[in-house]
Design an enzyme around this catalytic site. Structure first.
Site, PDB file in Angstrom:
ATOM      1  N   VAL A   1       0.802  -1.078   0.046  1.00 25.59           N
ATOM      2  CA  VAL A   1       0.199   0.119  -0.169  1.00 25.59           C
ATOM      3  C   VAL A   1       0.863   1.315   0.032  1.00 25.59           C
ATOM      4  O   VAL A   1       1.949   1.254   0.670  1.00 25.59           O
ATOM      5  CB  VAL A   1      -0.887   0.137   1.175  1.00 25.59           C
ATOM      6  CG1 VAL A   1      -0.107   0.185   2.507  1.00 25.59           C
ATOM      7  CG2 VAL A   1      -2.038   1.090   1.252  1.00 25.59           C
ATOM      8  N   SER A   2       0.391   2.238  -0.837  1.00 25.06           N
ATOM      9  CA  SER A   2       1.365   3.375  -0.926  1.00 25.06           C
ATOM     10  C   SER A   2       0.776   4.253   0.217  1.00 25.06           C
ATOM     11  O   SER A   2      -0.223   4.124   1.046  1.00 25.06           O
ATOM     12  CB  SER A   2       1.095   4.143  -2.402  1.00 25.06           C
ATOM     13  OG  SER A   2      -0.089   4.657  -2.473  1.00 25.06           O
ATOM     14  N   THR A   3       1.489   5.569   0.484  1.00 29.47           N
ATOM     15  CA  THR A   3       1.035   6.534   1.261  1.00 29.47           C
ATOM     16  C   THR A   3      -0.188   7.142   1.008  1.00 29.47           C
ATOM     17  O   THR A   3      -0.966   7.159   1.920  1.00 29.47           O
ATOM     18  CB  THR A   3       2.273   7.572   1.562  1.00 29.47           C
ATOM     19  OG1 THR A   3       3.593   7.162   1.797  1.00 29.47           O
ATOM     20  CG2 THR A   3       1.723   8.674   2.436  1.00 29.47           C
TER      21      THR A   3
ATOM     22  N   GLU B   1      -2.672   5.397  -0.499  1.00 31.94           N
ATOM     23  CA  GLU B   1      -3.636   4.648  -0.492  1.00 31.94           C
ATOM     24  C   GLU B   1      -4.140   4.162   0.743  1.00 31.94           C
ATOM     25  O   GLU B   1      -4.995   3.460   0.818  1.00 31.94           O
ATOM     26  CB  GLU B   1      -3.269   3.405  -1.296  1.00 31.94           C
ATOM     27  CG  GLU B   1      -3.125   3.765  -2.820  1.00 31.94           C
ATOM     28  CD  GLU B   1      -2.411   2.634  -3.678  1.00 31.94           C
ATOM     29  OE1 GLU B   1      -2.651   2.296  -4.756  1.00 31.94           O
ATOM     30  OE2 GLU B   1      -1.591   1.920  -2.932  1.00 31.94           O
TER      31      GLU B   1
END
Length: 298
Positions: free
Chosen positions: A10-12, A14
């Protein structure tokens, strides 16, 4: 039974989106392996929390690829969890093929053993990269506008929406100093100005049992990030725009500029002998790109 490496990311950006959390992805993948893919058993779960899929600079991803001889199949929830860059995806698939490893998405149907299946994967990856780049363009536009309009005060300092780096934290949405981490930051700046190399700095910090916020060892990359981030001198930066913050800063603007000067002077490449220095004037600040041999007074 095939041993499965489960990869979740997961990205920041998301992290707050429903269904994108690491726990949600893990739950769905475990259910997939138990109820659908009865030919696999879980070897390990590799979790990258807060990392972009546009590059491979992800600790769990790298560990997974180092372990490639230990598992038989790589399973992800969706293809965009593993890569959002077409070239990196193709390179990964080449690595998997050389090692005779399979790749499977729990929510997308394709067969990597056929030419049509590989074409569909490449097409989907191209679409994913296009979507990622378009999102990046929109994000840059919004963030630049936010940076221009952000006005912090001594009473409260807000960020530009990113997670605060080492040395800082958030309290009710406001930027706050983390004293014990800022002590380490001051040590990093001080020892660098004593002409210690990044390797020497990392060795000293690691030898003393100090770790990054993620619990990893210090290295040249994370030390360089700290030494070049103006947040430690009291300024948030976005695309060359500086925004004053009033959380406690571990170093002065003068010290920050001295470090940039020294770092530039150490470069063997003439093109690298330049530094972004903070110049404060009439209550405003800007980054000035200067040649190491032509520094004025800041």
């Amino acid at each position: 039974m095939m041993k499965a490496a489960l990869y979740i990311r997961v990205s920041t950006e998301e992290q707050a989106m429903e269904g994108y959390s690491l726990d949600a992805q893990e739950k769905k993948l475990l259910a997939y392996c138990q109820d659908v893919a009865d030919d696999v058993e879980v070897y390990d779960i590799y979790r990258d929390d807060g990392y972009s899929g546009r590059n491979t600079n992800r600790p769990a991803y790298r560990k997974m690829m180092e372990d490639i001889d230990e598992w038989d199949i790589l399973v992800v929830l969706k293809m965009d969890r593993i890569h959002r860059n077409f070239r990196n995806f193709i390179m990964m698939m080449d690595d998997l093929n050389r090692k005779h490893k399979d790749f499977r998405s729990a929510t997308e149907e394709f067969d990597t053993t056929t030419a049509m299946g590989r074409f569909v994967i490449n097409l989907l990856q191209g679409i994913a990269q296009l979507e990622s780049e378009q999102n990046g363009e929109r994000t840059r536009f919004v963030m630049e506008e936010k940076a221009v309009k952000l006005k912090n005060t001594e009473a409260e300092s807000r960020t530009l929406g990113f997670n605060p780096p080492y040395g800082f934290g958030l309290s009710e949405g406001l930027l706050m100093a983390v004293p014990e981490e800022q002590d380490v930051v001051r040590r990093i700046y001080s020892e660098y100005l004593e002409n210690k190399s990044l390797a020497q700095l990392a060795d000293g910090l690691n030898r003393d049992g100090l770790r990054t916020r993620r619990g990893t060892r210090w290295d040249k990359d994370n030390l360089s990030t700290i030494l070049h981030n103006p947040i430690y001198a009291g300024y948030l930066k976005w695309s060359g725009i500086l925004c004053k913050h009033y959380a406690t800063a571990p170093v002065s603007v003068m010290t920050f500029n001295e470090v940039q000067t020294l770092a530039a002077s150490r470069s063997r490449n003439p093109k690298g002998r330049k530094a972004d220095l903070i110049r404060e004037e009439d209550g405003k600040a800007e980054l000035v790109l200067s040649n190491v041999d032509e520094f004025g007074d800041f």
